[in-house]
Design an enzyme around this catalytic site. Sequence first.
Site, PDB file in Angstrom:
ATOM      1  N   GLY A 239       0.760  -1.249   0.000  1.00  0.00           N
ATOM      2  CA  GLY A 239       0.000   0.000   0.000  1.00  0.00           C
ATOM      3  C   GLY A 239       0.779   1.280   0.000  1.00  0.00           C
ATOM      4  NE  ARG A 278      -0.072   2.565  -5.904  1.00  0.00           N
ATOM      5  CZ  ARG A 278      -1.193   2.629  -6.626  1.00  0.00           C
ATOM      6  NH1 ARG A 278      -1.183   3.197  -7.803  1.00  0.00           N
ATOM      7  NH2 ARG A 278      -2.330   2.138  -6.165  1.00  0.00           N
ATOM      8  CB  CYS A 345     -16.442   4.932 -28.604  1.00  0.00           C
ATOM      9  SG  CYS A 345     -15.680   4.656 -30.199  1.00  0.00           S
TER      10      CYS A 345
HETATM   11  N1  LLP Z   1      -1.551  -6.929  -0.585  1.00  0.00           N
HETATM   12  C1  LLP Z   1      -2.873  -7.023  -0.818  1.00  0.00           C
HETATM   13  C2  LLP Z   1      -3.666  -7.985  -0.047  1.00  0.00           C
HETATM   14  C3  LLP Z   1      -3.484  -6.185  -1.764  1.00  0.00           C
HETATM   15  O1  LLP Z   1      -4.793  -6.264  -1.982  1.00  0.00           O
HETATM   16  C4  LLP Z   1      -2.691  -5.248  -2.487  1.00  0.00           C
HETATM   17  C5  LLP Z   1      -3.291  -4.367  -3.497  1.00  0.00           C
HETATM   18  C6  LLP Z   1      -1.303  -5.215  -2.236  1.00  0.00           C
HETATM   19  C7  LLP Z   1      -0.771  -6.058  -1.265  1.00  0.00           C
HETATM   20  C8  LLP Z   1      -0.366  -4.287  -2.966  1.00  0.00           C
HETATM   21  O2  LLP Z   1      -0.670  -2.953  -2.744  1.00  0.00           O
HETATM   22  P1  LLP Z   1       0.310  -1.814  -3.334  1.00  0.00           P
HETATM   23  O3  LLP Z   1       1.609  -1.924  -2.597  1.00  0.00           O
HETATM   24  O4  LLP Z   1       0.476  -2.092  -4.777  1.00  0.00           O
HETATM   25  O5  LLP Z   1      -0.428  -0.557  -3.078  1.00  0.00           O
HETATM   26  N2  LLP Z   1      -5.612  -0.819  -9.190  1.00  0.00           N
HETATM   27  C9  LLP Z   1      -5.349   0.138  -8.138  1.00  0.00           C
HETATM   28  C10 LLP Z   1      -4.625  -0.479  -6.964  1.00  0.00           C
HETATM   29  C11 LLP Z   1      -5.341  -1.685  -6.366  1.00  0.00           C
HETATM   30  C12 LLP Z   1      -4.579  -2.316  -5.225  1.00  0.00           C
HETATM   31  C13 LLP Z   1      -5.231  -3.587  -4.775  1.00  0.00           C
HETATM   32  N3  LLP Z   1      -4.552  -4.303  -3.734  1.00  0.00           N
HETATM   33  C14 LLP Z   1      -4.593   1.324  -8.736  1.00  0.00           C
HETATM   34  O6  LLP Z   1      -4.280   1.319  -9.921  1.00  0.00           O
HETATM   35  O7  LLP Z   1      -4.348   2.310  -8.042  1.00  0.00           O
END
Ligand code: LLP
Length: 419
Positions: A239, A278, A345
């Site tokens: 996150g 991310r 579109c």
């Molecule tokens: N762990 C779990 C259980 C998760 O659900 C997620 C992301 C992560 C780790 C990794 O989170 P990160 O470090 O990438 O923030 N499509 C959205 C982001 C959705 C994230 C879903 N879960 C966007 O483009 O902003």
Amino acid sequence: MEFFQRRNSALYLEDVALSKIAERVGTPCYVYSRALIEANWRAYDHAFGGKPHSICYAVKANSNLAVLGVLADLGSWFDIVSVGELERVLMAGGRPERVVFSGVAKTHDELERALQVGIHCFDVESIEELQRLSQIAQRLDKVAAIAVRVNPDVDAKTHPYIATGLKETKFGVGFNSAVETYLTAANLPNIEITGIAAHIGSQITEAAPFIEALECMLTLIQQLATQGIEINHLDIGGGLGIRYQDEAPPNPQSLIEAMVKRVHAKRPDLTIYVEPGRSIVGNAGALLTKIEYLKSNDSKHFAVVDAGLNDILRPALYKAWQNIVPATERKETQPREYDVVGPVCETSDLLGSKRRLAVESGDVLVIMDAGAYGHVMSSNYNSRPRPPEVMVDGGQYHVVRRRETINQLLAAESVLPAN
Ligand code: LLP
């Protein structure tokens, strides 16, 4: 070191000019930097300063086999949410005993496959899931190691679609039901309790919500200990945000140090897991797109490009802002304010609004910070084949996913049989 760097007018990724990739591979096209992915992962690794930890890369952020392979070579662990992601990890050389399985709706077949290959841990999100897992494990004569994903009811202060730690969301087990869930797990056959997990959202730009969630988990760990349940690992989820525009998220070093300090004050023996997606791949990727047409409707100017919301969904879905710059700068052209729009579109097919650019038709634009949740969220809407992916490695580049073809799009379909 700057991994995206302008040399004279040309933007380079490591030692390769992006205009060269656009010319040879075509557009739209995703590009990634191997060195930056590695540097991002190592920043987490160093932050733990030798304390026991596992960095479980969240595969959903970018599941290209080459990306997973680079991380597997570094010794990364992986956080998966489907059997498809599991097969990718295995194919890329990841080890099953370094896999953590998250997700609110794991199917029977997914649990079975994960048990068969011997993953490290299931992050379970309900009592029904625990019961299903126990039954399958008994049948296969395996033991399933579990952590309960707790919903700490913390506001991650991010876009509501990617906030997952509030109690009104579907994720995890509520704080007040957590102990009961563990007690159920303790009495189920072929289930072994090993950890506790939480994930409160994505693109989080402050440390405070992480700390709040951590305190909640530490409280639960103490409560569980009084019930005779011992926790060996604490998974703080992913996150951590990145800088797309003017956000100023903490860096992994300061966030991890703050968390390690708190954990080790109470339980120095605990292993900490983290699930970044991310912040490992986001700034290490970009999407190259070509301007097909410049047009003006009354006073408004549009740069119509060959990438659309099917290729990169974040701007349309979350109104996300991503920087857009020319692959090669022009000195003589007057800059103008453009809406950068795609071919799909839908009016929401707006990749960037009011961007000041000095460009001509045919120029290549670079949509920055597209390494996470870019290609993985692409689709075939408007029957558009999905773009290729390229990994830059020093002065070389490799096409690590070919451009999809129209034939591939049609291959799985058929018309009705003739009467
Ligand atoms: N762990 C779990 C259980 C998760 O659900 C997620 C992301 C992560 C780790 C990794 O989170 P990160 O470090 O990438 O923030 N499509 C959205 C982001 C959705 C994230 C879903 N879960 C966007 O483009 O902003």
